[in-house]
Each structure stands twice: as structure tokens, then as C-alpha cells.
Motif scaffolding. Structure first.
Motif, short mmCIF file in Angstrom:
data_model
loop_
_atom_site.label_atom_id
_atom_site.label_comp_id
_atom_site.label_asym_id
_atom_site.label_seq_id
_atom_site.Cartn_x
_atom_site.Cartn_y
_atom_site.Cartn_z
N SER A 1 6.36 6.51 -2.61
CA SER A 1 4.98 5.65 -2.72
C SER A 1 4.83 5.72 -4.54
CB SER A 1 3.38 6.18 -3.17
OG SER A 1 2.88 5.76 -3.14
N LEU A 2 5.57 4.45 -4.79
CA LEU A 2 5.67 4.00 -5.72
C LEU A 2 4.28 2.62 -6.76
CD1 LEU A 2 9.10 3.99 -6.50
CD2 LEU A 2 7.99 5.34 -7.59
N ILE A 3 4.04 1.80 -5.53
CA ILE A 3 2.71 0.51 -5.60
C ILE A 3 1.63 1.70 -6.11
CG2 ILE A 3 4.48 -0.85 -5.04
CD1 ILE A 3 2.18 -0.66 -2.42
N GLY A 4 0.56 1.13 -7.04
CA GLY A 4 -0.94 1.11 -7.22
C GLY A 4 -0.87 1.15 -8.63
N VAL B 1 1.18 -7.40 -10.91
CA VAL B 1 1.65 -8.63 -10.15
C VAL B 1 2.46 -8.70 -9.40
CG1 VAL B 1 2.02 -11.02 -10.42
CG2 VAL B 1 -0.92 -10.22 -11.94
N GLY B 2 3.62 -8.74 -10.17
CA GLY B 2 5.01 -8.51 -9.75
C GLY B 2 5.13 -7.25 -7.89
N GLN B 3 4.11 -6.45 -8.31
CA GLN B 3 3.53 -5.25 -7.83
C GLN B 3 3.20 -5.93 -5.97
OE1 GLN B 3 2.29 -1.78 -8.37
NE2 GLN B 3 4.46 -1.29 -9.97
N ILE B 4 1.85 -6.91 -6.66
CA ILE B 4 1.19 -7.66 -5.25
C ILE B 4 2.19 -8.32 -4.90
CG2 ILE B 4 -0.74 -9.28 -5.40
CD1 ILE B 4 -2.08 -7.58 -7.49
N LEU B 5 2.44 -9.47 -5.56
CA LEU B 5 3.67 -10.43 -4.75
C LEU B 5 4.70 -9.84 -3.41
CD1 LEU B 5 4.66 -12.30 -7.83
CD2 LEU B 5 2.78 -12.87 -6.03
N MET B 6 4.78 -8.21 -4.20
CA MET B 6 6.02 -7.80 -2.72
C MET B 6 5.35 -7.39 -1.75
SD MET B 6 8.96 -8.45 -4.42
CE MET B 6 9.96 -7.26 -2.76
N VAL B 7 3.82 -6.80 -2.05
CA VAL B 7 3.96 -5.66 -0.53
C VAL B 7 2.14 -7.24 -0.63
CG1 VAL B 7 4.13 -3.79 -1.41
CG2 VAL B 7 1.81 -4.66 -1.89
N ILE B 8 2.25 -7.95 -0.50
CA ILE B 8 1.12 -8.56 -0.28
C ILE B 8 1.18 -8.97 1.24
CG2 ILE B 8 2.09 -10.88 -0.70
CD1 ILE B 8 -1.63 -9.98 -1.36
#
Length: 183
Positions: free
Chosen positions: A35-38, A105-112
Motif C-alpha cells: 500500500s503505497l498510494i493515498g 495527481v500521478g497516483q490518481i492517474l494510475m489508480v483511477i
């Protein structure tokens, strides 16, 4: 010491760099199962409080720097170290805000694409809030840097400066004489 404004092009470059790194970290986290996002909510709150603090400090420096010298004698003196520290905080906040905006924003783009899952929906919401706060911090950093500018020096012979010295009880500056060797 002469401090230059942060060039405008550094902000978009850092945003793009942040998007790339954030997307890579999200991809690595997704492929490895970690878990590296958020972004925890308290991180967003701390970033917002940091931005507000820097804005308040920059406004204090601006108020002192733009006050008429005759009236400045009535104000509490501003420590030059505090003024420079505020400027550096504003510069750092602007640059870090740009990088972190891109990061989230990069994290959002990868998990959207997985937003239907509860975990990813919560991560996207957290990252969106953090990205908005970091964008606000970037703007506060840019504005804070502008607020810390000093007005043009009016010089010691300006009537306003003479009046301010007289009110503080400071004697006029002694005239320097240079001795030139006689030939």
C-alpha cells in the motif's frame, strides 16, 4: 545578499516530475501488493496549516517592508533573519507544493481505472484533497515570495528617511572623505 525570484518554469517542471514519480510509485505499489498510494488526512491538514502559517508570516514581512519609514518607527522591529527565513519558507513551500501536487495527481492517474473498489475510491479521494491543498500551498508560496520583496531603496538622503532617523534620534550619517595621495 541578493535573492532572486523562483523562475516560473520550475513550477510546471516540478509538477510534471511529481506526476511521473507519483505514477511510478503507484505502479510499483500495485504490482508488488503493498500500500503505497493515498495520503492520510492529517498530512493534508498539516500541509494546509503550514501554508496558512507561511502566508501569515509573509504578510507580516510585507506590512513591515511597505510601511512608510516615518511610521515604521512606531512598529515593533522586524528581525532580518525572520524576514529571510520567511522568504526561504515561501520559496520552499512553492516548490514542494508543485512537486507534491504532481505526486498526488500521478497516483490518481494510475489508480483511477480501479475507482469502483472501495480502497481505490478512498485513495483517490485522499489524493485529490492532498493535491488541491498542495496546489494551494504552491500558490501561497509564490504569493509569499512576492510579499517578501523589499520596496526600492529610497536612499539615506530622502526626506522620508531623514525624518524617520530624526524621530528615532539617530544622527545623520557622517560624510565619508577619501584621502587621495598627493603627487
Amino acid at each position: 545578499m541578493k535573492v532572486h525570484r523562483t523562475p516560473w518554469w520550475q513550477f510546471p517542471v516540478l509538477i510534471v516530475l511529481g506526476v511521473i514519480v507519483g505514477a511510478l510509485v503507484a505502479q510499483i505499489g500495485e504490482s508488488s501488493g503493498t500500500s503505497l498510494i493515498g495520503a492520510p488526512w492529517f498530512v493534508s491538514v498539516i500541509l494546509l496549516m503550514l501554508g496558512i502559517t507561511v502566508l501569515i508570516l509573509a504578510m507580516q514581512v510585507h506590512q513591515y517592508a511597505t510601511t512608510d519609514p516615518a511610521k515604521r518607527a512606531q512598529l515593533k522591529p522586524l528581525d532580518p533573519t525572520r524576514a529571510v527565513t520567511t522568504l526561504m519558507l515561501a520559496k520552499a513551500l512553492g516548490l514542494a507544493g508543485a512537486m507534491l501536487t504532481g505526486w498526488y495527481v500521478g497516483q490518481i492517474l494510475m489508480v483511477i481505472e480501479h475507482i469502483e473498489a472501495e480502497y481505490y475510491a478512498q485513495a483517490v479521494t485522499q489524493c485529490a484533497l492532498a493535491a488541491i491543498i498542495c496546489l494551494i500551498d504552491m500558490v501561497i508560496g509564490i504569493v509569499g515570495e512576492w510579499l517578501c520583496q523589499l520596496p526600492p531603496t529610497e536612499g539615506p538622503e530622502n526626506p522620508k528617511m531623514k525624518e524617520a532617523r530624526a524621530r528615532r534620534g539617530v544622527a545623520p550619517a557622517a560624510i565619508k572623505t577619501t584621502h587621495q595621495p598627493q603627487s
